[in-house]
Design a protein around this motif. Structure first.
Motif, PDB file in Angstrom:
ATOM      1  N   LEU A  52       0.802  -1.237   0.000  1.00  0.00           N
ATOM      2  CA  LEU A  52       0.000   0.000   0.000  1.00  0.00           C
ATOM      3  C   LEU A  52       0.830   1.281   0.000  1.00  0.00           C
ATOM      4  O   LEU A  52       0.290   2.375  -0.130  1.00  0.00           O
ATOM      5  N   THR A  53       2.147   1.147   0.197  1.00  0.00           N
ATOM      6  CA  THR A  53       3.036   2.322   0.171  1.00  0.00           C
ATOM      7  C   THR A  53       4.266   1.924  -0.650  1.00  0.00           C
ATOM      8  O   THR A  53       5.384   1.945  -0.153  1.00  0.00           O
ATOM      9  N   CYS A  54       4.011   1.583  -1.900  1.00  0.00           N
ATOM     10  CA  CYS A  54       5.067   0.933  -2.696  1.00  0.00           C
ATOM     11  C   CYS A  54       6.179   1.889  -3.107  1.00  0.00           C
ATOM     12  O   CYS A  54       7.267   1.444  -3.464  1.00  0.00           O
ATOM     13  N   GLY A  55       5.923   3.205  -3.109  1.00  0.00           N
ATOM     14  CA  GLY A  55       6.950   4.142  -3.543  1.00  0.00           C
ATOM     15  C   GLY A  55       7.428   3.796  -4.944  1.00  0.00           C
ATOM     16  O   GLY A  55       6.625   3.557  -5.852  1.00  0.00           O
ATOM     17  N   GLY A  78       4.497  10.846  -8.361  1.00  0.00           N
ATOM     18  CA  GLY A  78       5.907  10.910  -8.759  1.00  0.00           C
ATOM     19  C   GLY A  78       6.619   9.586  -8.518  1.00  0.00           C
ATOM     20  O   GLY A  78       7.378   9.102  -9.365  1.00  0.00           O
ATOM     21  N   MET A  79       6.375   8.995  -7.345  1.00  0.00           N
ATOM     22  CA  MET A  79       7.005   7.708  -7.016  1.00  0.00           C
ATOM     23  C   MET A  79       6.455   6.617  -7.936  1.00  0.00           C
ATOM     24  O   MET A  79       7.205   5.763  -8.426  1.00  0.00           O
ATOM     25  N   LEU A  80       5.139   6.639  -8.192  1.00  0.00           N
ATOM     26  CA  LEU A  80       4.526   5.612  -9.037  1.00  0.00           C
ATOM     27  C   LEU A  80       5.057   5.675 -10.467  1.00  0.00           C
ATOM     28  O   LEU A  80       5.235   4.645 -11.115  1.00  0.00           O
ATOM     29  N   ASP A 100      -4.623   6.100  -1.491  1.00  0.00           N
ATOM     30  CA  ASP A 100      -4.274   6.402  -0.102  1.00  0.00           C
ATOM     31  C   ASP A 100      -4.461   5.129   0.730  1.00  0.00           C
ATOM     32  O   ASP A 100      -5.512   4.488   0.642  1.00  0.00           O
ATOM     33  N   MET A 101      -3.444   4.768   1.520  1.00  0.00           N
ATOM     34  CA  MET A 101      -3.539   3.525   2.294  1.00  0.00           C
ATOM     35  C   MET A 101      -4.712   3.536   3.280  1.00  0.00           C
ATOM     36  O   MET A 101      -5.135   2.504   3.780  1.00  0.00           O
ATOM     37  N   ARG A 102      -5.250   4.726   3.565  1.00  0.00           N
ATOM     38  CA  ARG A 102      -6.372   4.804   4.508  1.00  0.00           C
ATOM     39  C   ARG A 102      -7.702   4.465   3.847  1.00  0.00           C
ATOM     40  O   ARG A 102      -8.681   4.199   4.533  1.00  0.00           O
ATOM     41  N   THR A 103      -7.735   4.512   2.517  1.00  0.00           N
ATOM     42  CA  THR A 103      -9.046   4.369   1.849  1.00  0.00           C
ATOM     43  C   THR A 103      -9.081   3.429   0.651  1.00  0.00           C
ATOM     44  O   THR A 103     -10.155   2.966   0.274  1.00  0.00           O
ATOM     45  N   ASN A 117       9.092   2.925   7.180  1.00  0.00           N
ATOM     46  CA  ASN A 117       8.561   4.031   7.989  1.00  0.00           C
ATOM     47  C   ASN A 117       7.339   4.705   7.365  1.00  0.00           C
ATOM     48  O   ASN A 117       7.000   5.827   7.742  1.00  0.00           O
ATOM     49  N   ALA A 118       6.682   4.025   6.415  1.00  0.00           N
ATOM     50  CA  ALA A 118       5.606   4.687   5.666  1.00  0.00           C
ATOM     51  C   ALA A 118       4.447   5.132   6.565  1.00  0.00           C
ATOM     52  O   ALA A 118       3.883   6.211   6.368  1.00  0.00           O
ATOM     53  N   ILE A 119       4.123   4.325   7.578  1.00  0.00           N
ATOM     54  CA  ILE A 119       2.978   4.698   8.433  1.00  0.00           C
ATOM     55  C   ILE A 119       3.283   5.933   9.275  1.00  0.00           C
ATOM     56  O   ILE A 119       2.379   6.573   9.802  1.00  0.00           O
ATOM     57  N   GLY A 120       4.570   6.263   9.397  1.00  0.00           N
ATOM     58  CA  GLY A 120       4.955   7.452  10.169  1.00  0.00           C
ATOM     59  C   GLY A 120       4.451   8.740   9.539  1.00  0.00           C
ATOM     60  O   GLY A 120       4.391   9.776  10.202  1.00  0.00           O
ATOM     61  N   HIS A 121       4.067   8.690   8.249  1.00  0.00           N
ATOM     62  CA  HIS A 121       3.532   9.891   7.595  1.00  0.00           C
ATOM     63  C   HIS A 121       2.095  10.172   7.999  1.00  0.00           C
ATOM     64  O   HIS A 121       1.540  11.218   7.652  1.00  0.00           O
ATOM     65  N   LEU A 122       1.477   9.208   8.688  1.00  0.00           N
ATOM     66  CA  LEU A 122       0.088   9.396   9.116  1.00  0.00           C
ATOM     67  C   LEU A 122       0.053   9.844  10.568  1.00  0.00           C
ATOM     68  O   LEU A 122       0.952   9.538  11.346  1.00  0.00           O
ATOM     69  N   THR A 123      -1.031  10.530  10.922  1.00  0.00           N
ATOM     70  CA  THR A 123      -1.272  10.799  12.339  1.00  0.00           C
ATOM     71  C   THR A 123      -1.681   9.467  12.982  1.00  0.00           C
ATOM     72  O   THR A 123      -1.967   8.491  12.275  1.00  0.00           O
TER      73      THR A 123
HETATM   74  C1  LIG Z   1       9.922   5.942   2.596  1.00  0.00           C
HETATM   75  S1  LIG Z   1       8.809   5.647   1.249  1.00  0.00           S
HETATM   76  C2  LIG Z   1       8.902   3.892   1.153  1.00  0.00           C
HETATM   77  C3  LIG Z   1       8.548   3.334  -0.189  1.00  0.00           C
HETATM   78  C4  LIG Z   1       8.839   1.834  -0.366  1.00  0.00           C
HETATM   79  N1  LIG Z   1       8.002   1.036   0.493  1.00  0.00           N
HETATM   80  C5  LIG Z   1      10.306   1.544  -0.141  1.00  0.00           C
HETATM   81  O1  LIG Z   1      10.662   0.817   0.807  1.00  0.00           O
HETATM   82  O2  LIG Z   1      11.131   2.049  -0.927  1.00  0.00           O
HETATM   83  C6  LIG Z   1       7.196   5.905   1.982  1.00  0.00           C
HETATM   84  C7  LIG Z   1       6.091   5.897   0.951  1.00  0.00           C
HETATM   85  O3  LIG Z   1       4.843   6.065   1.616  1.00  0.00           O
HETATM   86  C8  LIG Z   1       3.995   6.787   0.750  1.00  0.00           C
HETATM   87  N2  LIG Z   1       2.848   7.322   1.501  1.00  0.00           N
HETATM   88  C9  LIG Z   1       2.838   8.281   2.456  1.00  0.00           C
HETATM   89  N3  LIG Z   1       1.578   8.484   2.897  1.00  0.00           N
HETATM   90  C10 LIG Z   1       0.779   7.624   2.196  1.00  0.00           C
HETATM   91  C11 LIG Z   1      -0.622   7.342   2.201  1.00  0.00           C
HETATM   92  N4  LIG Z   1      -1.453   8.009   3.009  1.00  0.00           N
HETATM   93  N5  LIG Z   1      -1.100   6.378   1.387  1.00  0.00           N
HETATM   94  C12 LIG Z   1      -0.255   5.723   0.539  1.00  0.00           C
HETATM   95  N6  LIG Z   1       1.073   5.946   0.473  1.00  0.00           N
HETATM   96  C13 LIG Z   1       1.582   6.873   1.302  1.00  0.00           C
HETATM   97  C14 LIG Z   1       4.918   7.844   0.163  1.00  0.00           C
HETATM   98  O4  LIG Z   1       4.386   8.423  -1.003  1.00  0.00           O
HETATM   99  C15 LIG Z   1       6.179   7.028  -0.070  1.00  0.00           C
HETATM  100  O5  LIG Z   1       6.211   6.481  -1.366  1.00  0.00           O
END
Ligand SMILES: C[S@@+](CC[C@H](N)C(=O)[O-])C[C@H]1O[C@@H](n2cnc3c(N)ncnc32)[C@H](O)[C@@H]1O
Length: 259
Positions: A52-55, A78-80, A100-103, A117-123
């Motif tokens: 869900l956060t494939c970057g 951009g990442m996709l 969005d991983m939330r929806t 650390n992807a979940i760290g971007h969320l509250t």
């Molecule tokens: C540090 S990157 C990690 C990407 C990949 N998993 C890796 O290991 O290279 C974190 C990713 O989380 C994504 N991200 C942040 N908030 C997100 C959200 N609400 N839903 C989906 N992706 C999200 C960012 O766009 C970013 O691509």
């Protein structure tokens, strides 16, 4: 200066990234993580995976190349774009979806992952919502694998100073010097300030700055949240699969099962 507020995705994820290599599945950091993630998936006999956060696709490519059926999604176009370009070049047919991983609802999978650390971007509320959405995207008994900085380690003694970095990476004829330091607030939000000096060939270096925030967690808090949202914790370790230490494990890798 690209300012970010907590809970928003950092703008630099949307740059058509010159830092692509930093996320490559075979780079030393990513390799350690990807090996540990795959070991877990193997242990639980996973065949289908939703990332869900494939970057740029680090785990997607790693796992696809090892026989898993994977779909990647991410909130950053951009990442996709980079992931899709790479899939085309490598003749890999993996779908990459914007979401969005939330929806986002993609289907039912044996495993869902959110790595680096992807979940760290969320509250915290956002992460609870993401957990419920991940639950909806999993088969019964499916597993959720994720990692995050361990709050008890980062706040232990002067550990945070270890996150300070000053490094130079070279891609083609572009050299980037990255200087970063971090602080942490009373809510467990890590704030990292970075200055980049980017130099193409012999041109004058261009400076830019950004600020990234990450919500950190203790294992105890993560366990409570997972259990409140329909999961049973199956285990946790260091990011390389090593035995977990409350104060010395920097990044925790967790696995939970959908009940
Ligand atoms: C540090 S990157 C990690 C990407 C990949 N998993 C890796 O290991 O290279 C974190 C990713 O989380 C994504 N991200 C942040 N908030 C997100 C959200 N609400 N839903 C989906 N992706 C999200 C960012 O766009 C970013 O691509």
């Amino acid at each position: 200066m690209a300012q970010v507020r907590h809970g928003k995705i950092p703008n630099w994820y949307n740059k058509d990234s010159e830092f692509e290599e930093a996320f490559h599945e075979d780079s030393p950091n990513a390799k350690i993580t990807n090996e540990a993630v795959e070991k877990i998936l193997k242990k639980y006999k996973v065949k289908t995976v939703l990332d869900l956060t494939c970057g740029t696709g680090s785990q997607v490519f790693w796992l696809t190349n090892r026989g898993y059926q994977v779909i990647g999604s991410d909130i950053s176009p951009g990442m996709l774009k980079i992931a899709q370009r790479k899939a085309k070049a490598e003749k890999i047919k993996t779908p990459f979806l914007l979401g969005d991983m939330r929806t986002i609802k993609v289907g039912k999978f044996d495993a869902a992952i959110t790595i680096f650390n992807a979940i760290g971007h969320l509250t915290k509320a956002g992460f609870a919502k993401a957990m419920r959405n991940i639950y909806a995207n999993l088969n019964d008994g499916g597993i959720y694998v994720f990692d995050i900085f361990n709050l008890n380690c980062i706040t232990n003694d002067d550990y945070i100073t270890k996150l300070t970095l000053d490094r130079v990476t070279t891609t083609g004829d572009t050299k980037v010097r990255e200087i970063q330091y971090s602080i942490i607030d009373h809510r467990g939000i890590l704030v990292s300030y970075t200055t980049f000096y980017e130099q193409r060939g012999s041109e004058k270096p261009k400076a830019s700055k950004n600020v990234i925030t990450l919500q950190l967690y203790t294992v105890e808090e993560l366990s409570e949240m997972l259990e409140r949202n329909g999961f049973k914790v199956l285990g946790y370790s260091g990011i390389d699969g090593s035995r977990f230490s409350e104060t010395a494990t920097e990044r925790v890798l967790m696995v939970a099962r959908k009940l």
